[in-house]
Scaffold this active site. Structure first.
Site, PDB file in Angstrom:
ATOM      1  N   HIS A   1      25.826 -24.261  25.392  1.00 34.95           N
ATOM      2  CA  HIS A   1      25.483 -22.838  25.371  1.00 34.95           C
ATOM      3  C   HIS A   1      24.744 -22.498  26.668  1.00 34.95           C
ATOM      4  CE1 HIS A   1      23.629 -19.042  24.267  1.00 34.95           C
ATOM      5  NE2 HIS A   1      24.547 -18.951  23.304  1.00 34.95           N
TER       6      HIS A   1
ATOM      7  N   GLU B   1      31.934 -17.608  26.603  1.00 39.10           N
ATOM      8  CA  GLU B   1      30.763 -16.743  26.509  1.00 39.10           C
ATOM      9  C   GLU B   1      30.268 -16.390  27.912  1.00 39.10           C
ATOM     10  OE1 GLU B   1      28.637 -16.942  22.522  1.00 39.10           O
ATOM     11  OE2 GLU B   1      27.646 -18.324  23.865  1.00 39.10           O
TER      12      GLU B   1
HETATM   13  P1  PGA Z   1      24.910 -12.267  21.428  1.00 34.13           P
HETATM   14  O1  PGA Z   1      24.766 -13.838  21.629  1.00 34.13           O
HETATM   15  O2  PGA Z   1      25.937 -12.029  20.373  1.00 34.13           O
HETATM   16  O3  PGA Z   1      23.522 -11.828  21.021  1.00 34.13           O
HETATM   17  O4  PGA Z   1      25.308 -11.704  22.755  1.00 34.13           O
HETATM   18  C1  PGA Z   1      25.889 -14.682  21.644  1.00 34.13           C
HETATM   19  C2  PGA Z   1      25.437 -16.067  21.994  1.00 34.13           C
HETATM   20  O5  PGA Z   1      24.508 -16.241  22.788  1.00 34.13           O
HETATM   21  O6  PGA Z   1      25.986 -17.050  21.476  1.00 34.13           O
END
Ligand code: PGA
Length: 254
Positions: A95, A166
């Site tokens: 992440h 992401e």
């Molecule tokens: P968010 O976070 O939906 O608050 O943008 C996603 C993540 O960090 O996995």
């Protein structure tokens, strides 16, 4: 996995066990809807037991991190055996918030290999910090993905891998700052091409790709319809029961 996938990343929230129980109560009341998706919940570790107990039958427990070692004694860490004994079935690896605190591609790759050998589903996150018109983020993504999966040698490993795209610039914002369906679609095609170059077409096609970064009820349907993704990794909106339920509904409507 035939059903769409929905991962709730609670990060270091909510602030108390009683708030966690409230969220779990609301999830449980809507279990029939959540059973239509493959639901994964990644709470802070102190909530593992209660989450595991109260989501039995409709969700799988996820660890927000995992060790990059097989054995040893290391203060401040946990072992895979401990995680598994609590019912952990998957782990978020790479992440951007963990990478920002020192998790390298090499560690991501090692953890992914260890997870697969232990029967834990790795949810490997990749994503660029910024985008420009030159498209340099594609080169960044290619390198990040290649090195994050460098330890994987068997094509069969890919069938159990979940890849979460992401983009860092889209995390923790509102829907209007998130990625649009066209850019998401283009990026997912690109990621699958890199996987194809690394592991061949058949194995690459088996990888479930998720999107994460400011997913809300307002953009979930359009993203799901517009790109070849299997579902979402949701941060902030996963702590709001109504928003999360609406996101789950949009997944099943594709
Ligand atoms: P968010 O976070 O939906 O608050 O943008 C996603 C993540 O960090 O996995």
């Amino acid at each position: 996995m035939a059903k769409p996938i929905l991962v709730a990343n609670w990060k270091n929230h909510p602030n108390s066990l009683s708030e966690a129980k409230t969220i779990l109560g609301q999830l449980s009341r809507n279990r029939l809807i959540y059973k239509k998706v493959s639901l994964f919940i990644a709470p802070p570790q102190p909530y593992f037991e209660i989450v595991s107990l109260r989501t039995k039958g409709f969700a799988r427990l996820v660890s927000q991190d995992m060790p990059d070692f097989y054995q040893g004694t290391y203060t401040g860490t946990v072992t895979l055996d401990i995680l598994k004994s609590f019912g952990v079935r998957a782990a978020i690896i790479g992440h951007s918030e963990s990478r920002a605190r020192g998790e390298t591609n090499e560690m991501v790759s090692q953890k992914t290999k260890i997870a697969l050998r232990a029967g834990i589903i790795p949810i490997v996150c990749v994503g660029e910090s910024s985008r420009d018109d030159e498209g340099e983020h594609f080169e960044f993504l290619r390198e990040q993905l290649k090195f994050s999966l460098a330890c994987l040698k068997r094509k069969s490993d890919l069938s159990r891998l979940i890849l979460a795209y992401e983009p860092v610039w889209a995390i923790g914002k509102r829907a209007k700052s998130a990625i649009g369906p066209d850019d998401l679609s283009e990026t997912v095609i690109f990621l699958r091409k890199i996987l194809t170059d690394m592991f061949g077409r058949v194995a690459a096609d088996r990888v479930n790709i998720l999107y994460g970064g400011s997913v809300e009820p307002g953009n979930a349907s359009a993203l799901m319809k517009g790109a070849d993704i299997k579902g979402f990794l949701v941060g902030r909106a996963s702590l709001n029961s109504k928003d999360f339920l609406d996101i789950a509904k949009s997944l099943t409507a594709k």
